[in-house]
Write a protein that holds these residues in place. Sequence first.
Motif, PDB file in Angstrom:
ATOM      1  N   VAL A 339       0.856  -1.190   0.000  1.00  0.00           N
ATOM      2  CA  VAL A 339       0.000   0.000   0.000  1.00  0.00           C
ATOM      3  C   VAL A 339       0.893   1.240   0.000  1.00  0.00           C
ATOM      4  O   VAL A 339       2.019   1.206   0.491  1.00  0.00           O
ATOM      5  CB  VAL A 339      -0.930   0.046   1.242  1.00  0.00           C
ATOM      6  N   PRO A 340       0.404   2.359  -0.565  1.00  0.00           N
ATOM      7  CA  PRO A 340       1.154   3.614  -0.515  1.00  0.00           C
ATOM      8  C   PRO A 340       0.996   4.275   0.863  1.00  0.00           C
ATOM      9  O   PRO A 340       0.275   5.255   1.034  1.00  0.00           O
ATOM     10  CB  PRO A 340       0.530   4.447  -1.628  1.00  0.00           C
ATOM     11  N   ARG A 341       1.682   3.740   1.852  1.00  0.00           N
ATOM     12  CA  ARG A 341       1.437   4.119   3.246  1.00  0.00           C
ATOM     13  C   ARG A 341       1.639   5.611   3.483  1.00  0.00           C
ATOM     14  O   ARG A 341       0.821   6.269   4.133  1.00  0.00           O
ATOM     15  CB  ARG A 341       2.359   3.308   4.168  1.00  0.00           C
ATOM     16  N   ARG A 342       2.724   6.164   2.979  1.00  0.00           N
ATOM     17  CA  ARG A 342       2.988   7.591   3.226  1.00  0.00           C
ATOM     18  C   ARG A 342       1.919   8.468   2.575  1.00  0.00           C
ATOM     19  O   ARG A 342       1.473   9.465   3.171  1.00  0.00           O
ATOM     20  CB  ARG A 342       4.370   7.959   2.690  1.00  0.00           C
ATOM     21  N   ALA A 343       1.555   8.132   1.347  1.00  0.00           N
ATOM     22  CA  ALA A 343       0.527   8.922   0.659  1.00  0.00           C
ATOM     23  C   ALA A 343      -0.807   8.845   1.397  1.00  0.00           C
ATOM     24  O   ALA A 343      -1.510   9.846   1.561  1.00  0.00           O
ATOM     25  CB  ALA A 343       0.367   8.436  -0.780  1.00  0.00           C
ATOM     26  N   GLU A 344      -1.175   7.633   1.854  1.00  0.00           N
ATOM     27  CA  GLU A 344      -2.431   7.472   2.586  1.00  0.00           C
ATOM     28  C   GLU A 344      -2.431   8.306   3.866  1.00  0.00           C
ATOM     29  O   GLU A 344      -3.418   8.967   4.207  1.00  0.00           O
ATOM     30  CB  GLU A 344      -2.640   5.995   2.948  1.00  0.00           C
ATOM     31  N   LEU A 345      -1.324   8.275   4.602  1.00  0.00           N
ATOM     32  CA  LEU A 345      -1.256   9.037   5.857  1.00  0.00           C
ATOM     33  C   LEU A 345      -1.314  10.540   5.592  1.00  0.00           C
ATOM     34  O   LEU A 345      -1.987  11.276   6.320  1.00  0.00           O
ATOM     35  CB  LEU A 345       0.027   8.677   6.609  1.00  0.00           C
ATOM     36  N   ALA A 346      -0.618  10.995   4.556  1.00  0.00           N
ATOM     37  CA  ALA A 346      -0.635  12.421   4.234  1.00  0.00           C
ATOM     38  C   ALA A 346      -2.039  12.873   3.846  1.00  0.00           C
ATOM     39  O   ALA A 346      -2.516  13.932   4.287  1.00  0.00           O
ATOM     40  CB  ALA A 346       0.346  12.708   3.100  1.00  0.00           C
ATOM     41  N   VAL A 347      -2.721  12.070   3.028  1.00  0.00           N
ATOM     42  CA  VAL A 347      -4.095  12.388   2.639  1.00  0.00           C
ATOM     43  C   VAL A 347      -4.990  12.444   3.869  1.00  0.00           C
ATOM     44  O   VAL A 347      -5.824  13.346   4.016  1.00  0.00           O
ATOM     45  CB  VAL A 347      -4.616  11.356   1.623  1.00  0.00           C
ATOM     46  N   GLY A 348      -4.829  11.491   4.782  1.00  0.00           N
ATOM     47  CA  GLY A 348      -5.633  11.466   5.998  1.00  0.00           C
ATOM     48  C   GLY A 348      -5.448  12.720   6.835  1.00  0.00           C
ATOM     49  O   GLY A 348      -6.420  13.276   7.362  1.00  0.00           O
ATOM     50  N   VAL A 349      -4.223  13.182   6.956  1.00  0.00           N
ATOM     51  CA  VAL A 349      -3.948  14.391   7.744  1.00  0.00           C
ATOM     52  C   VAL A 349      -4.648  15.603   7.131  1.00  0.00           C
ATOM     53  O   VAL A 349      -5.268  16.423   7.842  1.00  0.00           O
ATOM     54  CB  VAL A 349      -2.432  14.631   7.839  1.00  0.00           C
ATOM     55  N   VAL A 350      -4.583  15.734   5.798  1.00  0.00           N
ATOM     56  CA  VAL A 350      -5.221  16.875   5.138  1.00  0.00           C
ATOM     57  C   VAL A 350      -6.743  16.821   5.307  1.00  0.00           C
ATOM     58  O   VAL A 350      -7.394  17.842   5.573  1.00  0.00           O
ATOM     59  CB  VAL A 350      -4.852  16.910   3.640  1.00  0.00           C
ATOM     60  N   ILE A 351      -7.325  15.624   5.169  1.00  0.00           N
ATOM     61  CA  ILE A 351      -8.784  15.505   5.308  1.00  0.00           C
ATOM     62  C   ILE A 351      -9.222  15.870   6.722  1.00  0.00           C
ATOM     63  O   ILE A 351     -10.230  16.565   6.921  1.00  0.00           O
ATOM     64  CB  ILE A 351      -9.243  14.082   4.965  1.00  0.00           C
TER      65      ILE A 351
END
Length: 446
Positions: A339-351
Amino acid sequence: MTAVPPPTPSPSLERRLGLADAVFIGLGAMIGAGVFSVFAPAAASAGSAAALLGALALAAVVAYCNATSTAQLAARYPTAGGSYVYGRERLGEWWGFAAGWSFVIGKTASCAAMALTFAVYALPAGAEAFERPLAALAVAALVCVNLFGITRTALAARVIVVAVLAVLAVVVASGVTDALAGSAGGAGGAGGSAAIPAAALSDVTPYGIVQAAGLIFFAFAGYARIATLGEEVKSPERTIPRAVTVAFVIALAVYLAIATATVTALGADGLASAADPLVQVVQANGWEWAVPVVGVGAALASLGALLALVTGVGRTALAMGRRGDLPRALGVVDARRSVPRRAELAVGVVIVALVLAVDLRGVIAFSSFGVLLYYFVANVSAFGQPRTERRSPRVVQLVGAAGCVVLVAALPPSAVVAGVIVLAVGFGYRGLRLSRERRRGRSAAR
């Protein structure tokens, strides 16, 4: 054209999804919070029940063209990123960036809308102060689900979609029962729908219908989630086009049934002013027992759409990070979970940041702005494909591209202005990055 450094090496995503998985992920994104929230602002713009149904038809035509173009491109470019990849491959790097950035900003806004809708339906009346914290917790929880792998995401999408479809069937059934009772008993049935007047025809304008179509498009755009998962689908050349078509047809049938049920029960005026329109539909039809059922269904639908949206935005951020159009740290796949773990976490923070600050109705229009531009690039990209790659005539792409432009122009001006500003920020970021890379290249050459 400015040269871009090669992508950062990292593991590829694994092909674990079959046709049914792809269809359910697409449906989870489409038959989500949009069906519970989008018809109210659309009715306010349309001005009458007939105009609302016309707006739905217009949105469906544009969505069909976009879906066809997306399926045609995904069969040729079965990798993560969707129209970001298609635009780069067929039109050039800046076109690809425009598509990718539009998708990221539009669908990140959609994620915030889904999370807020979940909180509105999940909490009892009088608990408004807890809506934003609960929405933030929901985002964090679903990001964690995605981090366990795409098969977990697909399983969760199946469960949620089946439950939501069952709830929507209850809403439609309440309207059918009320109509049958009305036919048997005369002017009115068990509910009070006959007493709610429709908006006057003088309120209907072509601009209002087109604006309503642009808002309704917000609920259709989930089939892009299938394309953005192109690197994780088995036999993508065959599976993705079939999944996009099946998901679109099912969603269209559901939206038509729900739109008819809502305008029949509430009328255009009643629907336009409803904060929770499907709850009010079952109330108007005399099915008070179904109110909590619809509330649970809305909450589940919101979670399902949020789950699918976070997945799609994360994959697009991954593709852009691989090529340096977003920070390269985002372009890495976790080797253990694929999974793109870093991208997922970054997206979660912005949301999470957005749900603590934004307004629900505003982000729907903003989301439509970004997603319509994304599909404009998809249609232009598909238009240039050779005959051997085509699945539909070029006129379909022309109609789709023109429809995207018209719907964007008809959106509320505040959403368009905000969208242009955020789009310009992204273009400025990429321009500065390329300028720095050119200077470093000249320095190294000396």
